[in-house]
Design a protein around this motif. Structure first.
Motif, mmCIF file in Angstrom:
data_model
loop_
_atom_site.group_PDB
_atom_site.id
_atom_site.type_symbol
_atom_site.label_atom_id
_atom_site.label_comp_id
_atom_site.label_asym_id
_atom_site.label_seq_id
_atom_site.Cartn_x
_atom_site.Cartn_y
_atom_site.Cartn_z
ATOM 1 N N PHE A 163 -6.893 -3.566 -11.704
ATOM 2 C CA PHE A 163 -6.721 -5.074 -11.096
ATOM 3 C C PHE A 163 -5.719 -5.598 -12.362
ATOM 4 C CE2 PHE A 163 -11.548 -5.187 -9.339
ATOM 5 C CZ PHE A 163 -10.896 -5.387 -8.616
ATOM 6 N N SER A 164 -5.670 -5.349 -13.227
ATOM 7 C CA SER A 164 -4.956 -5.658 -14.496
ATOM 8 C C SER A 164 -3.435 -5.099 -14.233
ATOM 9 C CB SER A 164 -5.228 -5.278 -15.723
ATOM 10 O OG SER A 164 -5.948 -4.445 -16.201
ATOM 11 N N LYS A 165 -3.734 -3.593 -14.058
ATOM 12 C CA LYS A 165 -2.563 -2.956 -14.088
ATOM 13 C C LYS A 165 -1.423 -3.562 -12.613
ATOM 14 C CE LYS A 165 -0.880 1.617 -12.040
ATOM 15 N NZ LYS A 165 -0.936 2.623 -11.600
ATOM 16 N N SER A 202 0.772 -1.338 -0.221
ATOM 17 C CA SER A 202 -0.156 0.431 -0.241
ATOM 18 C C SER A 202 1.046 0.994 -0.339
ATOM 19 C CB SER A 202 -1.277 -0.014 1.634
ATOM 20 O OG SER A 202 -0.368 -0.034 2.530
ATOM 21 N N SER A 203 2.429 0.871 1.020
ATOM 22 C CA SER A 203 2.586 2.391 0.521
ATOM 23 C C SER A 203 3.487 2.795 -0.852
ATOM 24 C CB SER A 203 4.339 2.872 1.908
ATOM 25 O OG SER A 203 4.855 0.964 1.363
ATOM 26 N N ALA A 204 3.721 1.253 -1.456
ATOM 27 C CA ALA A 204 4.112 2.015 -3.045
ATOM 28 C C ALA A 204 3.325 2.520 -4.037
ATOM 29 C CB ALA A 204 4.641 0.281 -3.503
ATOM 30 N N PRO A 205 3.604 4.001 -4.598
ATOM 31 C CA PRO A 205 2.970 4.551 -5.123
ATOM 32 C C PRO A 205 1.789 4.055 -6.704
ATOM 33 C CG PRO A 205 4.710 5.846 -5.063
ATOM 34 C CD PRO A 205 5.255 4.035 -4.455
ATOM 35 N N SER A 206 2.640 2.858 -6.776
ATOM 36 C CA SER A 206 1.848 1.877 -8.520
ATOM 37 C C SER A 206 1.553 0.888 -7.437
ATOM 38 C CB SER A 206 3.921 1.391 -8.812
ATOM 39 O OG SER A 206 4.259 2.323 -9.484
ATOM 40 N N PHE A 207 1.123 0.663 -6.431
ATOM 41 C CA PHE A 207 -0.213 -0.199 -6.143
ATOM 42 C C PHE A 207 -0.967 0.432 -5.100
ATOM 43 C CE2 PHE A 207 3.410 -3.445 -6.399
ATOM 44 C CZ PHE A 207 3.194 -4.267 -7.093
ATOM 45 N N ARG A 208 -1.184 1.914 -5.465
ATOM 46 C CA ARG A 208 -2.296 2.919 -4.946
ATOM 47 C C ARG A 208 -3.232 2.559 -5.679
ATOM 48 N NH1 ARG A 208 0.080 7.340 -2.440
ATOM 49 N NH2 ARG A 208 2.329 5.577 -2.211
ATOM 50 N N VAL A 209 -4.156 1.972 -4.231
ATOM 51 C CA VAL A 209 -5.428 1.689 -4.394
ATOM 52 C C VAL A 209 -5.978 2.933 -5.343
ATOM 53 C CG1 VAL A 209 -6.444 3.627 -2.355
ATOM 54 C CG2 VAL A 209 -8.270 1.556 -2.596
ATOM 55 N N ALA A 210 -7.693 2.380 -5.873
ATOM 56 C CA ALA A 210 -8.173 2.736 -6.903
ATOM 57 C C ALA A 210 -8.719 3.499 -6.833
ATOM 58 C CB ALA A 210 -9.071 1.793 -8.576
ATOM 59 N N PRO A 211 -8.438 5.549 -7.695
ATOM 60 C CA PRO A 211 -9.630 6.282 -7.155
ATOM 61 C C PRO A 211 -11.173 6.450 -7.285
ATOM 62 C CG PRO A 211 -8.101 6.730 -8.718
ATOM 63 C CD PRO A 211 -8.013 5.836 -8.668
ATOM 64 N N ARG A 213 -5.965 -7.462 -2.750
ATOM 65 C CA ARG A 213 -6.382 -7.320 -4.507
ATOM 66 C C ARG A 213 -6.603 -5.840 -3.987
ATOM 67 N NH1 ARG A 213 -11.120 -9.458 -8.609
ATOM 68 N NH2 ARG A 213 -10.215 -9.190 -10.525
ATOM 69 N N TRP A 214 -7.295 -5.284 -3.832
ATOM 70 C CA TRP A 214 -7.237 -4.110 -3.281
ATOM 71 C C TRP A 214 -6.553 -3.009 -2.582
ATOM 72 C CZ3 TRP A 214 -11.476 -7.454 -3.794
ATOM 73 C CH2 TRP A 214 -12.360 -6.866 -5.119
ATOM 74 N N ALA A 215 -5.808 -3.397 -2.238
ATOM 75 C CA ALA A 215 -3.628 -3.122 -1.992
ATOM 76 C C ALA A 215 -5.107 -2.163 -1.230
ATOM 77 C CB ALA A 215 -2.984 -2.251 -2.294
ATOM 78 N N VAL A 216 -5.649 -2.242 0.568
ATOM 79 C CA VAL A 216 -5.478 -1.474 1.093
ATOM 80 C C VAL A 216 -5.981 -2.396 3.322
ATOM 81 C CG1 VAL A 216 -6.968 0.134 0.252
ATOM 82 C CG2 VAL A 216 -8.695 -1.604 0.807
ATOM 83 N N PRO A 217 -4.694 -2.941 2.916
ATOM 84 C CA PRO A 217 -5.091 -4.150 4.408
ATOM 85 C C PRO A 217 -5.535 -2.528 5.418
ATOM 86 C CG PRO A 217 -2.742 -3.475 4.029
ATOM 87 C CD PRO A 217 -3.403 -3.192 2.591
ATOM 88 N N GLY A 218 -5.490 -1.655 5.476
ATOM 89 C CA GLY A 218 -5.739 -1.426 6.955
ATOM 90 C C GLY A 218 -6.752 -1.078 6.898
ATOM 91 N N TRP A 219 -7.405 -1.256 6.194
ATOM 92 C CA TRP A 219 -9.407 -0.846 6.048
ATOM 93 C C TRP A 219 -10.012 -1.999 7.069
ATOM 94 C CZ3 TRP A 219 -11.326 1.594 0.924
ATOM 95 C CH2 TRP A 219 -10.145 2.984 0.141
ATOM 96 N N ARG A 220 -9.207 -3.016 7.034
ATOM 97 C CA ARG A 220 -9.990 -4.504 7.726
ATOM 98 C C ARG A 220 -10.804 -4.376 7.889
ATOM 99 N NH1 ARG A 220 -5.726 -6.017 7.932
ATOM 100 N NH2 ARG A 220 -6.284 -7.493 10.283
ATOM 101 N N LEU A 221 -11.645 -5.705 6.435
ATOM 102 C CA LEU A 221 -12.139 -5.576 5.831
ATOM 103 C C LEU A 221 -12.074 -6.592 5.169
ATOM 104 C CD1 LEU A 221 -14.757 -6.015 3.340
ATOM 105 C CD2 LEU A 221 -15.523 -4.800 5.716
ATOM 106 N N GLY A 222 -12.760 -8.276 6.405
ATOM 107 C CA GLY A 222 -13.040 -9.353 5.749
ATOM 108 C C GLY A 222 -14.153 -10.066 5.585
#
Length: 424
Positions: free
Chosen positions: A316-318, A57-66, A257-266
Motif C-alpha cells: 500500500f505504501s509503495k 494494472s498493466s503498469a509493472p510498478s502497480f502490479r498486485v501484491a504477491p 487500492r489493490w490494482a485489480v479492476p478485472g477481478w470485479r469485487l465490490g
C-alpha cells in the motif's frame, strides 16, 4: 406481400427498444474512449500512451501484491470455490470486509451491513435500482463519475447537479445543494477521494455534508472506491464516520487500492448505527435486489478473507508513494503549458482535472476536438471534460510508469505548442 423475411411491409412489435437504455448510454465514458481510439493512427511509429482512464494494472510498478495473487491461487487450488457462491463463502467475505472497513469507523460493522457486488459498477447499479423511481430526484456532483448519472437516468430519476468548486479544492457547494433539494430528493452522491478531480475532503467538510444531508432528510451515497489512495496533506476519512448524523451507503471495491479492476469485487456498506435504513426498508431492498443479479466470481469471494488479512502494508505504501511521484510530475509539467490550467494539485485517486483555454489555440474548437486531434497527431489519449459534464476541461490520469507519463506529457506539450495561436 412480404412473408416476414424482413420486408418493409412487416410491422415488427419489438422495433422500439427501451429508450432509457439509449439515454443512459449517452453518459458512458466508454463512448468517448471508443471515439478517441478511432482517431488513432495505427500505422504511427510511436506507441499509444493512454492517460484517459484509471487502470494501473498493466503498469509493472502497480502490479498486485504477491500475497494477493497467492490468496486467489489458494482459493482456486482448494477446489472449494468452483461452484455457485454459498452462504458460507459470502459470509466469510462479508465478515472480512466489515472488519476492514470498521478499522476506520467509531463503531463496528457486521457482515449483515455488507452487500457483495460484482465490482463498484454493480454497487452503483444496485443502489440506483433500489432508490430510483419516477418523480424522485438525486443530487450528483459536477464534475462526477458518469455511471452514477447513467443508472439514475435509466431508472427515470431526475438528476440535479451541484457544483464542485475548484477554487476551494473541489469542495461541495453546500449552498447550492440546499437550493437544489426538495421534498422529492432522496440522496446526495459524493466521491471521496475524488474521481475526476483528485481532491480529498477534510473531516470538517465531510461533517458539513453530513449536517446538510441530515437537515434535508436525505441519505448520503459515498463512492469510496479510491479509499486510502491519498498522498497529500489531507488524510482519508470515510463518510461512514458520520453515520450517527446521517445514514450512509458506502460504495467500495478492491479494484483501485489493490490494482485489480478485472477481478470485479465490490461492496455496499450500510453505515447506519441508528438503524434508519432498516426502518425505511432500504437495507432489505438492497439485499432483495442482490437476488436478481449475478454474484462476484466465487473464487475471488473465497480469497477475500486472505486478501484483507495478508496484504502487506509495504504494498500500500509503495502504491501511494508512486502516485505521489506521478501526481507531482503531472502537476509540474502541466504548469508549463499555457493553454492548460490546473486549479489544484491532486491529493488522492489517479486523476486531476485541468481547464482548457481554447482561445490560446488555433484549429481547436473544444475539448472533444482537442482530444481527437491529440490522439491522431501524438497517440496520446486524454478524456474530454464533456464526458464528465465539464465542457473545455480535461481529465488526465497519472497512474502509470513515470517515464511513460513523462513521455506522454512531453507529447502533450509539443501538441499545445504546435497549435498555439500566433496572437498569444
Amino acid at each position: 406481400m412480404d412473408d416476414g423475411g424482413g420486408g418493409s411491409s412487416k410491422r415488427w412489435r419489438f422495433a422500439l427498444p427501451n429508450p432509457a437504455v439509449t439515454a443512459a448510454s449517452e453518459k458512458s465514458v466508454l463512448r468517448y474512449l471508443l471515439d478517441l481510439h478511432g482517431c488513432l493512427d495505427e500505422r504511427g511509429p510511436r506507441p499509444v500512451i493512454p492517460l484517459s482512464h484509471g487502470d494501473p494494472s498493466s503498469a509493472p510498478s502497480f502490479r498486485v501484491a504477491p500475497e494477493v495473487v497467492e490468496a486467489v491461487t489458494s482459493a482456486l487450488r482448494s477446489g472449494e470455490f468452483n461452484g455457485y457462491p454459498s452462504p458460507a463463502t459470502g459470509l466469510a467475505a462479508r465478515r472480512a470486509i466489515a472488519e476492514y472497513l470498521s478499522l476506520d469507523l467509531p463503531y463496528k460493522l457486521s457482515p449483515d451491513d455488507i452487500i457483495l457486488t460484482s465490482g463498484g459498477t454493480q454497487a452503483i447499479e444496485t443502489v440506483m435500482s433500489v432508490l430510483g423511481q419516477p418523480g424522485l430526484n438525486i443530487l450528483l456532483p459536477k464534475p462526477g463519475y458518469p455511471k452514477h448519472e447513467a443508472h439514475a437516468i435509466f431508472h427515470k430519476m431526475e438528476v440535479r447537479h451541484y457544483d464542485l468548486v475548484p477554487e476551494r479544492g473541489w469542495e461541495v457547494d453546500l449552498e447550492a445543494v440546499e437550493a437544489l433539494a426538495d421534498e422529492n430528493t432522496v440522496a446526495i452522491v459524493i466521491t471521496n477521494p475524488n474521481n475526476p478531480c483528485g481532491s480529498v475532503y477534510t473531516y470538517e467538510h465531510l461533517a458539513k455534508i453530513a449536517d446538510t444531508a441530515n437537515k434535508l432528510g436525505i441519505l448520503v451515497i459515498s463512492d469510496e472506491v479510491y479509499g486510502h489512495l491519498v498522498y497529500g496533506s489531507t488524510p482519508f476519512v470515510p463518510m461512514g464516520v458520520f453515520g450517527e448524523v446521517v445514514p450512509v451507503l458506502t460504495i467500495g471495491a478492491i479494484s483501485k487500492r489493490w490494482a485489480v479492476p478485472g477481478w470485479r469485487l465490490g461492496w455496499i456498506a450500510t453505515c447506519d448505527p441508528k438503524g434508519i435504513l432498516k426502518e425505511t426498508k432500504v437495507s432489505h431492498s438492497l439485499r432483495s435486489f442482490g437476488m436478481l443479479t449475478t454474484d462476484p466470481a466465487t473464487f475471488v469471494e473465497g480469497a477475500i478473507p486472505r486478501i484483507m488479512k495478508n496484504t502487506n502494508d509495504e504494498f500500500f505504501s509503495k502504491t501511494v508513494n508512486l502516485l505521489k511521484e506521478t501526481a507531482e510530475i503531472c502537476y509540474d509539467e502541466i504548469k508549463e503549458m499555457k493553454c492548460i490550467i490546473c486549479p489544484n494539485k491532486p491529493e488522492g485517486s489517479f486523476f486531476l482535472m485541468v481547464k482548457l483555454d481554447v482561445s490560446q489555440l488555433t484549429d481547436i474548437s473544444d475539448d472533444v476536438d482537442f482530444c481527437r486531434k491529440l490522439a491522431k497527431e501524438e497517440s496520446v489519449m486524454l478524456l474530454p471534460g464533456t464526458a464528465l459534464g465539464m465542457e473545455n476541461w480535461l481529465r488526465i490520469t497519472f497512474a502509470t510508469e513515470p517515464p511513460k507519463l513523462k513521455q506522454g506529457l512531453e507529447r502533450l506539450k509539443y501538441f499545445c505548442q504546435r497549435h498555439q495561436s500566433q496572437n498569444n
